[in-house]
Design a protein around this motif. Structure first.
Motif, PDB file in Angstrom:
ATOM      1  N   GLY A  18       0.798  -1.222   0.000  1.00  0.00           N
ATOM      2  CA  GLY A  18       0.000   0.000   0.000  1.00  0.00           C
ATOM      3  C   GLY A  18       0.826   1.266   0.000  1.00  0.00           C
ATOM      4  N   ASP A  19       2.113   1.173   0.360  1.00  0.00           N
ATOM      5  CA  ASP A  19       2.975   2.364   0.373  1.00  0.00           C
ATOM      6  C   ASP A  19       3.146   2.913  -1.045  1.00  0.00           C
ATOM      7  OD1 ASP A  19       3.293   2.142   3.065  1.00  0.00           O
ATOM      8  OD2 ASP A  19       5.397   1.515   3.023  1.00  0.00           O
ATOM      9  N   LYS A  20       3.155   4.238  -1.139  1.00  0.00           N
ATOM     10  CA  LYS A  20       3.401   4.920  -2.408  1.00  0.00           C
ATOM     11  C   LYS A  20       4.860   5.384  -2.450  1.00  0.00           C
ATOM     12  CE  LYS A  20      -1.058   4.748  -3.260  1.00  0.00           C
ATOM     13  NZ  LYS A  20      -1.628   3.828  -4.261  1.00  0.00           N
ATOM     14  N   LEU A  21       5.528   5.155  -3.579  1.00  0.00           N
ATOM     15  CA  LEU A  21       6.935   5.499  -3.726  1.00  0.00           C
ATOM     16  C   LEU A  21       7.096   6.489  -4.865  1.00  0.00           C
ATOM     17  CD1 LEU A  21       8.382   1.861  -3.529  1.00  0.00           C
ATOM     18  CD2 LEU A  21       7.809   3.390  -1.635  1.00  0.00           C
ATOM     19  N   ILE A  22       8.074   7.403  -4.719  1.00  0.00           N
ATOM     20  CA  ILE A  22       8.292   8.454  -5.709  1.00  0.00           C
ATOM     21  C   ILE A  22       9.770   8.471  -6.099  1.00  0.00           C
ATOM     22  CG2 ILE A  22       8.142  10.943  -6.167  1.00  0.00           C
ATOM     23  CD1 ILE A  22       6.019  11.064  -3.907  1.00  0.00           C
ATOM     24  N   PHE A  23      10.028   8.510  -7.407  1.00  0.00           N
ATOM     25  CA  PHE A  23      11.402   8.534  -7.921  1.00  0.00           C
ATOM     26  C   PHE A  23      11.564   9.734  -8.842  1.00  0.00           C
ATOM     27  CE2 PHE A  23      10.157   4.189  -7.043  1.00  0.00           C
ATOM     28  CZ  PHE A  23      11.161   3.780  -6.186  1.00  0.00           C
ATOM     29  N   GLY A  24      12.770  10.359  -8.781  1.00  0.00           N
ATOM     30  CA  GLY A  24      13.006  11.556  -9.568  1.00  0.00           C
ATOM     31  C   GLY A  24      12.106  12.670  -9.082  1.00  0.00           C
ATOM     32  N   GLU A  25      11.554  13.414 -10.030  1.00  0.00           N
ATOM     33  CA  GLU A  25      10.627  14.499  -9.693  1.00  0.00           C
ATOM     34  C   GLU A  25       9.187  14.032  -9.833  1.00  0.00           C
ATOM     35  OE1 GLU A  25      11.639  17.382  -8.461  1.00  0.00           O
ATOM     36  OE2 GLU A  25      13.687  16.581  -8.603  1.00  0.00           O
ATOM     37  N   GLY A  26       9.008  12.729  -9.699  1.00  0.00           N
ATOM     38  CA  GLY A  26       7.664  12.177  -9.797  1.00  0.00           C
ATOM     39  C   GLY A  26       7.349  11.606 -11.157  1.00  0.00           C
ATOM     40  N   GLU A  27       8.346  11.594 -12.069  1.00  0.00           N
ATOM     41  CA  GLU A  27       8.085  11.028 -13.395  1.00  0.00           C
ATOM     42  C   GLU A  27       7.924   9.519 -13.325  1.00  0.00           C
ATOM     43  OE1 GLU A  27      11.690  10.943 -16.043  1.00  0.00           O
ATOM     44  OE2 GLU A  27      12.496  12.223 -14.452  1.00  0.00           O
ATOM     45  N   LEU A  28       8.402   8.914 -12.226  1.00  0.00           N
ATOM     46  CA  LEU A  28       8.208   7.496 -12.002  1.00  0.00           C
ATOM     47  C   LEU A  28       7.707   7.320 -10.574  1.00  0.00           C
ATOM     48  CD1 LEU A  28       8.607   4.615 -13.195  1.00  0.00           C
ATOM     49  CD2 LEU A  28      10.887   4.624 -12.178  1.00  0.00           C
ATOM     50  N   THR A  29       6.547   6.715 -10.438  1.00  0.00           N
ATOM     51  CA  THR A  29       5.998   6.425  -9.116  1.00  0.00           C
ATOM     52  C   THR A  29       5.670   4.939  -9.044  1.00  0.00           C
ATOM     53  OG1 THR A  29       3.727   6.925  -9.811  1.00  0.00           O
ATOM     54  CG2 THR A  29       5.032   8.755  -8.901  1.00  0.00           C
ATOM     55  N   ALA A  30       5.384   4.478  -7.837  1.00  0.00           N
ATOM     56  CA  ALA A  30       5.135   3.049  -7.669  1.00  0.00           C
ATOM     57  C   ALA A  30       4.288   2.813  -6.426  1.00  0.00           C
ATOM     58  CB  ALA A  30       6.452   2.293  -7.560  1.00  0.00           C
ATOM     59  N   THR A  31       3.679   1.641  -6.407  1.00  0.00           N
ATOM     60  CA  THR A  31       2.907   1.184  -5.258  1.00  0.00           C
ATOM     61  C   THR A  31       3.419  -0.188  -4.843  1.00  0.00           C
ATOM     62  OG1 THR A  31       0.945   2.331  -6.092  1.00  0.00           O
ATOM     63  CG2 THR A  31       0.598   0.674  -4.375  1.00  0.00           C
ATOM     64  N   VAL A  32       3.629  -0.364  -3.539  1.00  0.00           N
ATOM     65  CA  VAL A  32       4.020  -1.676  -3.029  1.00  0.00           C
ATOM     66  C   VAL A  32       2.766  -2.549  -3.000  1.00  0.00           C
ATOM     67  CG1 VAL A  32       5.072  -2.949  -1.125  1.00  0.00           C
ATOM     68  CG2 VAL A  32       5.839  -0.618  -1.647  1.00  0.00           C
ATOM     69  N   VAL A  33       2.791  -3.651  -3.747  1.00  0.00           N
ATOM     70  CA  VAL A  33       1.613  -4.501  -3.896  1.00  0.00           C
ATOM     71  C   VAL A  33       1.601  -5.641  -2.882  1.00  0.00           C
ATOM     72  CG1 VAL A  33       0.389  -6.057  -5.475  1.00  0.00           C
ATOM     73  CG2 VAL A  33       1.431  -3.951  -6.348  1.00  0.00           C
ATOM     74  N   ASP A  34       2.767  -6.271  -2.676  1.00  0.00           N
ATOM     75  CA  ASP A  34       2.784  -7.480  -1.866  1.00  0.00           C
ATOM     76  C   ASP A  34       4.187  -7.721  -1.329  1.00  0.00           C
ATOM     77  OD1 ASP A  34       1.830  -9.756  -0.653  1.00  0.00           O
ATOM     78  OD2 ASP A  34       1.629 -10.944  -2.496  1.00  0.00           O
ATOM     79  N   VAL A  35       4.280  -8.613  -0.351  1.00  0.00           N
ATOM     80  CA  VAL A  35       5.555  -9.084   0.169  1.00  0.00           C
ATOM     81  C   VAL A  35       5.693 -10.554  -0.214  1.00  0.00           C
ATOM     82  CG1 VAL A  35       7.002  -9.446   2.202  1.00  0.00           C
ATOM     83  CG2 VAL A  35       5.461  -7.466   2.097  1.00  0.00           C
ATOM     84  N   ALA A  36       6.742 -10.884  -0.967  1.00  0.00           N
ATOM     85  CA  ALA A  36       6.966 -12.263  -1.391  1.00  0.00           C
ATOM     86  C   ALA A  36       7.458 -13.113  -0.225  1.00  0.00           C
ATOM     87  CB  ALA A  36       7.977 -12.290  -2.534  1.00  0.00           C
ATOM     88  N   GLU A  37       7.473 -14.431  -0.424  1.00  0.00           N
ATOM     89  CA  GLU A  37       7.871 -15.348   0.642  1.00  0.00           C
ATOM     90  C   GLU A  37       9.288 -15.085   1.131  1.00  0.00           C
ATOM     91  OE1 GLU A  37       7.342 -19.395  -0.468  1.00  0.00           O
ATOM     92  OE2 GLU A  37       5.177 -19.226  -0.757  1.00  0.00           O
ATOM     93  N   ASP A  38      10.169 -14.648   0.213  1.00  0.00           N
ATOM     94  CA  ASP A  38      11.566 -14.410   0.590  1.00  0.00           C
ATOM     95  C   ASP A  38      11.792 -13.013   1.149  1.00  0.00           C
ATOM     96  OD1 ASP A  38      11.217 -12.946  -1.708  1.00  0.00           O
ATOM     97  OD2 ASP A  38      12.720 -14.023  -2.894  1.00  0.00           O
ATOM     98  N   GLY A  39      10.718 -12.247   1.309  1.00  0.00           N
ATOM     99  CA  GLY A  39      10.835 -10.911   1.878  1.00  0.00           C
ATOM    100  C   GLY A  39      10.980  -9.813   0.859  1.00  0.00           C
ATOM    101  N   ASN A  40      11.216 -10.162  -0.404  1.00  0.00           N
ATOM    102  CA  ASN A  40      11.264  -9.144  -1.454  1.00  0.00           C
ATOM    103  C   ASN A  40       9.863  -8.589  -1.704  1.00  0.00           C
ATOM    104  OD1 ASN A  40      14.073  -9.305  -1.939  1.00  0.00           O
ATOM    105  ND2 ASN A  40      13.777 -11.161  -3.174  1.00  0.00           N
ATOM    106  N   ARG A  41       9.813  -7.412  -2.315  1.00  0.00           N
ATOM    107  CA  ARG A  41       8.536  -6.740  -2.541  1.00  0.00           C
ATOM    108  C   ARG A  41       8.099  -6.833  -3.997  1.00  0.00           C
ATOM    109  NH1 ARG A  41       9.992  -6.812   2.652  1.00  0.00           N
ATOM    110  NH2 ARG A  41       8.885  -5.297   3.941  1.00  0.00           N
ATOM    111  N   VAL A  42       6.795  -6.959  -4.197  1.00  0.00           N
ATOM    112  CA  VAL A  42       6.209  -6.826  -5.531  1.00  0.00           C
ATOM    113  C   VAL A  42       5.801  -5.366  -5.692  1.00  0.00           C
ATOM    114  CG1 VAL A  42       4.379  -7.544  -7.095  1.00  0.00           C
ATOM    115  CG2 VAL A  42       5.434  -9.215  -5.533  1.00  0.00           C
TER     116      VAL A  42
END
Length: 340
Positions: A104-128
Motif C-alpha cells: 500500500g505504500d506509495k513510492l516516488i522517484f526523480g521528480e515524480g516522473e516514475l511512481t510506484a505502489t508496493v503490492v505485496d511481500v513475497a515469501e523471501d521478503g522481497n517486494r512486488v
C-alpha cells in the motif's frame, strides 16, 4: 559433497574493486581439465589458445540500471533493486529499508516522473512493486536508475559501461556476465578473422548468482531460475561446430548453464526460450561445452562448484591457490581463467 569442500582462503586485497583501464589487459590463467596443468598468459593471448573452427558462445544480456533511489510518499528514503519483470509494470524487487516498506505504500522517484505502489511481500521478503509512468519504462529507468554492483565491490564505478560487455544488447540482467568484460571489439575481430565463430545467446543474470550456499550438502541447495534464449541461428552454429570437430568454448558460467540445461544427450542444442535453474556440480557430465572462459569465483559458491564439475575439485582448488600466490585479481573486475 559438502559446501565446505569448496572453501579456499582468499586475501581481501585480491578482490578487484575497479576494472583495468584496458579490458583485455587482464591476466589469463589456463587450466587443463584432464591433467591439472596450469599456464599464465595475458587475455590478449587468447587468439593463440583457440583454434580456427572453434566457436565462442557469449551472453549478450545487458545489465539494467535497476537500482532506484527515491522516497516514500509518507516520508523517508527508499532504495529498490529490480530483480524480475513480472509483466504489466510489476517487478519483484529488493527493498530497503525492508521493515518500513509495506503493501500500500506509495513510492516516488526523480521528480515524480516514475511512481510506484508496493503490492505485496513475497515469501523471501522481497517486494512486488507496481510502477506507474508515462512513455517507456526502460527509458525512465535509464534516466533515473543506476547499475547495481556486486556486494563485494565497495568502490564507486565512474563509468557504468565498464560493468557491461562490449557486446551487451538485450536489457534484463541484475548483474553482468563478467567473463565477457575482458573482450574488446578489436580482440573479437581478431578471433573472427582467424576463423573462430562468434555466437550470442542470452541469459538474464539474477542477483541470486550472489546468493550463498547455506545447505551443508550441496545437493540440498535450490538454484535460482533465470530466463534464457537460444535463437535458432545460434543453435545451428553451435551444432555445426560440434559436427565439424570444433570446440564449443563458453564465455562465462551463464553461457555454460544455458547450453547445458538444454543440450540433448548427443550434445546437440535446440532453440529455446524459457527458464533455467540448472545447478552444475561435480559428478555432472557435460554434453555440449568443451572449454570455458571464466573469472575467479567466491569460495563455496555455486560457480566454484560448476568449474569443479568441469575440471575436478582438486585441480580447481590447486589452480585457485596458485592464482592467490601469483596475486591474480578475483571476482567481477578481476582476471580470467581458461579451462580447456
Amino acid at each position: 559433497m559438502k559446501t565446505s569442500d569448496f572453501y579456499f582462503d582468499l586475501p581481501e586485497e585480491l578482490i578487484a574493486q575497479t576494472p583495468l583501464e584496458q579490458r583485455d589487459a587482464s591476466r589469463l590463467l589456463t587450466l587443463d581439465k584432464a591433467t591439472g596443468q596450469t599456464g599464465h598468459y595475458k587475455f590478449t593471448d587468447l587468439a593463440d589458445l583457440l583454434n580456427p573452427g572453434d566457436c565462442l558462445v557469449m551472453n549478450d544480456s545487458r545489465v539494467l540500471p535497476a537500482r532506484l533511489f527515491g522516497k516514500r510518499e509518507s516520508g523517508g528514503a527508499v532504495e529498490l533493486v529490480l530483480l524480475q519483470d513480472l509483466g504489466e509494470g510489476k517487478w519483484l524487487s529488493l527493498a530497503r529499508p525492508g521493515r518500513k516498506i509495506r503493501p500500500g505504500d506509495k513510492l516516488i522517484f526523480g521528480e515524480g516522473e516514475l511512481t510506484a505502489t508496493v503490492v505485496d511481500v513475497a515469501e523471501d521478503g522481497n517486494r512486488v512493486i507496481q510502477f506507474h509512468y508515462d512513455g517507456i519504462f526502460l527509458e525512465a529507468l535509464e534516466r533515473l536508475g543506476r547499475v547495481p554492483l556486486p556486494p563485494y565491490i565497495t568502490a564507486e564505478l565512474e563509468d557504468s559501461e565498464r560493468y557491461q560487455t562490449v557486446y551487451a544488447k538485450e536489457p534484463g540482467s541484475a548483474a553482468a556476465p563478467t567473463a565477457g568484460l575482458h573482450f574488446t571489439p578489436e580482440l573479437l575481430q581478431k578471433l573472427e578473422d582467424m576463423g573462430v565463430k562468434l555466437i550470442w545467446i542470452t541469459l538474464h543474470v539474477g542477483l541470486g548468482t550472489f546468493r550463498p550456499v547455506k545447505a551443508e550438502d550441496i545437493k540440498d541447495h535450490v538454484m535460482h531460475a533465470e530466463y534464457c534464449i537460444i535463437e535458432e541461428s545460434a543453435a545451428e552454429a553451435i551444432n555445426a561446430t560440434k559436427a565439424a570437430g570444433g570446440r564449443v568454448v563458453c564465455v562465462g558460467t551463464t553461457s555454460c548453464r544455458t547450453l547445458e540445461s538444454r543440450a540433448e544427450p548427443d550434445g546437440r542444442i535446440p532453440p529455446y526460450a524459457g527458464w533455467t535453474n540448472a545447478f552444475i556440480y561435480p559428478g555432472y557430465e557435460f554434453k555440449c561445452l568443451d572449454a570455458l572462459i571464466t573469472n575467479f569465483h567466491l569460495p563455496e559458491s555455486t560457480l566454484v562448484m560448476l568449474v569443479s564439475a568441469l575440471a575436478g575439485r582438486e585441480n580447481v582448488l590447486a589452480a585457485y591457490e596458485e592464482a592467490v600466490r601469483e596475486r591474480y585479481r578475483f571476482f567481477s573486475f578481476g582476471d580470467a581463467m581458461l579451462i580447456h
